[in-house]
Scaffold this motif. Sequence first.
Motif, PDB file in Angstrom:
ATOM      1  N   ASP A 126     -55.645  -2.659 -65.168  1.00 50.82           N
ATOM      2  CA  ASP A 126     -55.720  -1.243 -64.793  1.00 50.82           C
ATOM      3  C   ASP A 126     -57.120  -0.875 -64.303  1.00 50.82           C
ATOM      4  N   ARG A 127     -58.148  -1.320 -65.033  1.00 51.95           N
ATOM      5  CA  ARG A 127     -59.523  -0.979 -64.673  1.00 51.95           C
ATOM      6  C   ARG A 127     -59.947  -1.648 -63.362  1.00 51.95           C
ATOM      7  N   LEU A 128     -59.513  -2.883 -63.159  1.00 49.69           N
ATOM      8  CA  LEU A 128     -59.860  -3.585 -61.924  1.00 49.69           C
ATOM      9  C   LEU A 128     -59.205  -2.938 -60.712  1.00 49.69           C
ATOM     10  N   ILE A 129     -57.952  -2.515 -60.865  1.00 48.57           N
ATOM     11  CA  ILE A 129     -57.258  -1.854 -59.754  1.00 48.57           C
ATOM     12  C   ILE A 129     -57.981  -0.562 -59.380  1.00 48.57           C
ATOM     13  N   LEU A 130     -58.430   0.190 -60.410  1.00 44.25           N
ATOM     14  CA  LEU A 130     -59.204   1.401 -60.144  1.00 44.25           C
ATOM     15  C   LEU A 130     -60.478   1.053 -59.377  1.00 44.25           C
ATOM     16  N   GLY A 131     -61.119  -0.044 -59.752  1.00 43.38           N
ATOM     17  CA  GLY A 131     -62.339  -0.462 -59.075  1.00 43.38           C
ATOM     18  C   GLY A 131     -62.099  -0.846 -57.635  1.00 43.38           C
ATOM     19  N   PHE A 132     -60.983  -1.559 -57.362  1.00 41.78           N
ATOM     20  CA  PHE A 132     -60.658  -1.957 -55.998  1.00 41.78           C
ATOM     21  C   PHE A 132     -60.466  -0.740 -55.095  1.00 41.78           C
ATOM     22  N   ASN A 133     -59.909   0.327 -55.652  1.00 39.90           N
ATOM     23  CA  ASN A 133     -59.512   1.473 -54.836  1.00 39.90           C
ATOM     24  C   ASN A 133     -60.507   2.618 -54.852  1.00 39.90           C
ATOM     25  N   THR A 134     -61.660   2.427 -55.486  1.00 35.74           N
ATOM     26  CA  THR A 134     -62.629   3.510 -55.591  1.00 35.74           C
ATOM     27  C   THR A 134     -63.195   3.885 -54.220  1.00 35.74           C
ATOM     28  N   SER A 135     -63.206   5.189 -53.935  1.00 33.87           N
ATOM     29  CA  SER A 135     -63.794   5.721 -52.705  1.00 33.87           C
ATOM     30  C   SER A 135     -64.749   6.849 -53.063  1.00 33.87           C
TER      31      SER A 135
ATOM     32  N   GLY B  54     -56.639 -11.728 -65.043  1.00 36.97           N
ATOM     33  CA  GLY B  54     -56.644 -10.286 -64.812  1.00 36.97           C
ATOM     34  C   GLY B  54     -57.106  -9.930 -63.415  1.00 36.97           C
ATOM     35  N   ILE B  55     -58.169 -10.598 -62.936  1.00 38.77           N
ATOM     36  CA  ILE B  55     -58.642 -10.355 -61.565  1.00 38.77           C
ATOM     37  C   ILE B  55     -57.551 -10.716 -60.565  1.00 38.77           C
ATOM     38  N   GLY B  56     -56.923 -11.871 -60.765  1.00 45.21           N
ATOM     39  CA  GLY B  56     -55.863 -12.297 -59.853  1.00 45.21           C
ATOM     40  C   GLY B  56     -54.687 -11.353 -59.840  1.00 45.21           C
ATOM     41  N   MET B  57     -54.241 -10.935 -61.028  1.00 46.59           N
ATOM     42  CA  MET B  57     -53.101 -10.017 -61.110  1.00 46.59           C
ATOM     43  C   MET B  57     -53.439  -8.670 -60.487  1.00 46.59           C
ATOM     44  N   ALA B  58     -54.659  -8.198 -60.691  1.00 44.90           N
ATOM     45  CA  ALA B  58     -55.062  -6.918 -60.105  1.00 44.90           C
ATOM     46  C   ALA B  58     -55.030  -6.991 -58.580  1.00 44.90           C
ATOM     47  N   MET B  59     -55.466  -8.123 -58.021  1.00 45.78           N
ATOM     48  CA  MET B  59     -55.415  -8.295 -56.564  1.00 45.78           C
ATOM     49  C   MET B  59     -53.978  -8.295 -56.072  1.00 45.78           C
ATOM     50  N   VAL B  60     -53.102  -8.980 -56.796  1.00 51.45           N
ATOM     51  CA  VAL B  60     -51.687  -9.032 -56.411  1.00 51.45           C
ATOM     52  C   VAL B  60     -51.075  -7.635 -56.461  1.00 51.45           C
ATOM     53  N   PHE B  61     -51.296  -6.904 -57.554  1.00 57.04           N
ATOM     54  CA  PHE B  61     -50.739  -5.557 -57.701  1.00 57.04           C
ATOM     55  C   PHE B  61     -51.331  -4.605 -56.663  1.00 57.04           C
ATOM     56  N   ASN B  62     -52.628  -4.769 -56.375  1.00 55.00           N
ATOM     57  CA  ASN B  62     -53.319  -3.865 -55.468  1.00 55.00           C
ATOM     58  C   ASN B  62     -52.767  -3.953 -54.049  1.00 55.00           C
ATOM     59  N   TYR B  63     -52.149  -5.088 -53.703  1.00 52.03           N
ATOM     60  CA  TYR B  63     -51.584  -5.248 -52.357  1.00 52.03           C
ATOM     61  C   TYR B  63     -50.052  -5.153 -52.369  1.00 52.03           C
TER      62      TYR B  63
ATOM     63  N   ARG C 274     -67.376   2.997 -49.996  1.00 61.06           N
ATOM     64  CA  ARG C 274     -68.777   2.968 -50.439  1.00 61.06           C
ATOM     65  C   ARG C 274     -69.720   2.589 -49.291  1.00 61.06           C
ATOM     66  N   ARG C 275     -69.320   1.602 -48.496  1.00 58.32           N
ATOM     67  CA  ARG C 275     -70.163   1.164 -47.378  1.00 58.32           C
ATOM     68  C   ARG C 275     -70.307   2.269 -46.343  1.00 58.32           C
ATOM     69  N   GLU C 276     -69.207   2.955 -46.038  1.00 56.91           N
ATOM     70  CA  GLU C 276     -69.253   4.050 -45.066  1.00 56.91           C
ATOM     71  C   GLU C 276     -70.114   5.198 -45.582  1.00 56.91           C
ATOM     72  N   TYR C 277     -70.017   5.470 -46.887  1.00 57.17           N
ATOM     73  CA  TYR C 277     -70.817   6.538 -47.487  1.00 57.17           C
ATOM     74  C   TYR C 277     -72.311   6.236 -47.341  1.00 57.17           C
ATOM     75  N   ILE C 278     -72.710   4.996 -47.574  1.00 56.89           N
ATOM     76  CA  ILE C 278     -74.118   4.621 -47.455  1.00 56.89           C
ATOM     77  C   ILE C 278     -74.610   4.830 -46.030  1.00 56.89           C
ATOM     78  N   ARG C 279     -73.785   4.460 -45.048  1.00 54.48           N
ATOM     79  CA  ARG C 279     -74.164   4.655 -43.644  1.00 54.48           C
ATOM     80  C   ARG C 279     -74.313   6.138 -43.318  1.00 54.48           C
ATOM     81  N   LEU C 280     -73.352   6.959 -43.802  1.00 49.42           N
ATOM     82  CA  LEU C 280     -73.408   8.385 -43.516  1.00 49.42           C
ATOM     83  C   LEU C 280     -74.609   9.031 -44.200  1.00 49.42           C
ATOM     84  N   ARG C 281     -74.884   8.636 -45.427  1.00 45.14           N
ATOM     85  CA  ARG C 281     -76.029   9.189 -46.158  1.00 45.14           C
ATOM     86  C   ARG C 281     -77.333   8.895 -45.415  1.00 45.14           C
ATOM     87  N   GLY C 282     -77.463   7.673 -44.905  1.00 47.80           N
ATOM     88  CA  GLY C 282     -78.660   7.322 -44.144  1.00 47.80           C
ATOM     89  C   GLY C 282     -78.797   8.144 -42.868  1.00 47.80           C
TER      90      GLY C 282
END
Length: 287
Positions: A193-202, A123-132, A250-258
């Motif tokens: 489906d859930r992994l793809i959502l996780g990859f793309n979360t902003s 599932g992780i592998g397929m999600a990576m393939v679909f995500n790209y 997520r990383r950019e948000y942490i920098r901006l919040r700081g």
Amino acid sequence: MKRIVKDFSVKDFIMITIGIFLVAFGLEYFHIPNNIAAGGVSGLAIIINSFLSMIPVGAIILVLNVILFAVAFVTVGGGFGAKTLYASFGLSVIMWVMETFFTPGVLTEDLFINAAVGTFVIGIGMAMVFNYGASTGGTDILAKILHKYIHMDIGKALLVVDFIIGLASIATFGITAGLYALLAIVINGNLIDRLILGFNTSKELMIISKKEQEIIKFIIEELDKSCTVLNGYGGYTSEDIQVLYVILSRREYIRLRGFIKEIDPRAFISVNEVHEVLGEGFIDIKL
């Protein structure tokens, strides 16, 4: 052939390669040794391998994909793209390498663990393939053919094809392995489906601050992003205000919040999670 060549960056190549490696690993070390034919061309190949054990599963997948792509070019016109062609045939190559040089075997005798861990890794592998922007071909092609000729929704067509393979697994390997295969089919679809959502979360931010110019400068110069400035009106203060709207990783948000915490601890920040952002600076809207 409508479209074979698309933008195929080095990052796409690396991530898709990692994805198909994980799919191959999950198949070779968990599903194949335990006869878990969890749908798709790989599941069909596992069933065929039980009758033609002298032919490796990876080779069977390669032959099936060649046949399916050929049929698809005749019936639905192709248009798969370089990424899908690479992922489809690259999976077979990686499986062949594993079968030839590493001789995969049973890691554990527990059928549940093999079904669960194998499905998770695949599932992780397929999600990576679909995500790209790729897929491994296979039953996606059969679904397109069913969609064209009997007007069945593609999602339902995929489920029907995988369910038939699951039933064939019951007939071939017995009720226990077959039911685990059917369970893996259901779980795998939801997991991807859930992994793809996780990859793309902003992170979606609405910011109100008296230091809006410093914040805008930080977003543009330090984060290499832009933002939208909305004109507002304070209900309590009766003053005109500016609301900054920006979407960040997520990383950019942490920098901006700081940064905001340092220059304006009294700023107001509203944060929401968004699961897909298309356009400049994010995912290509054409994918």
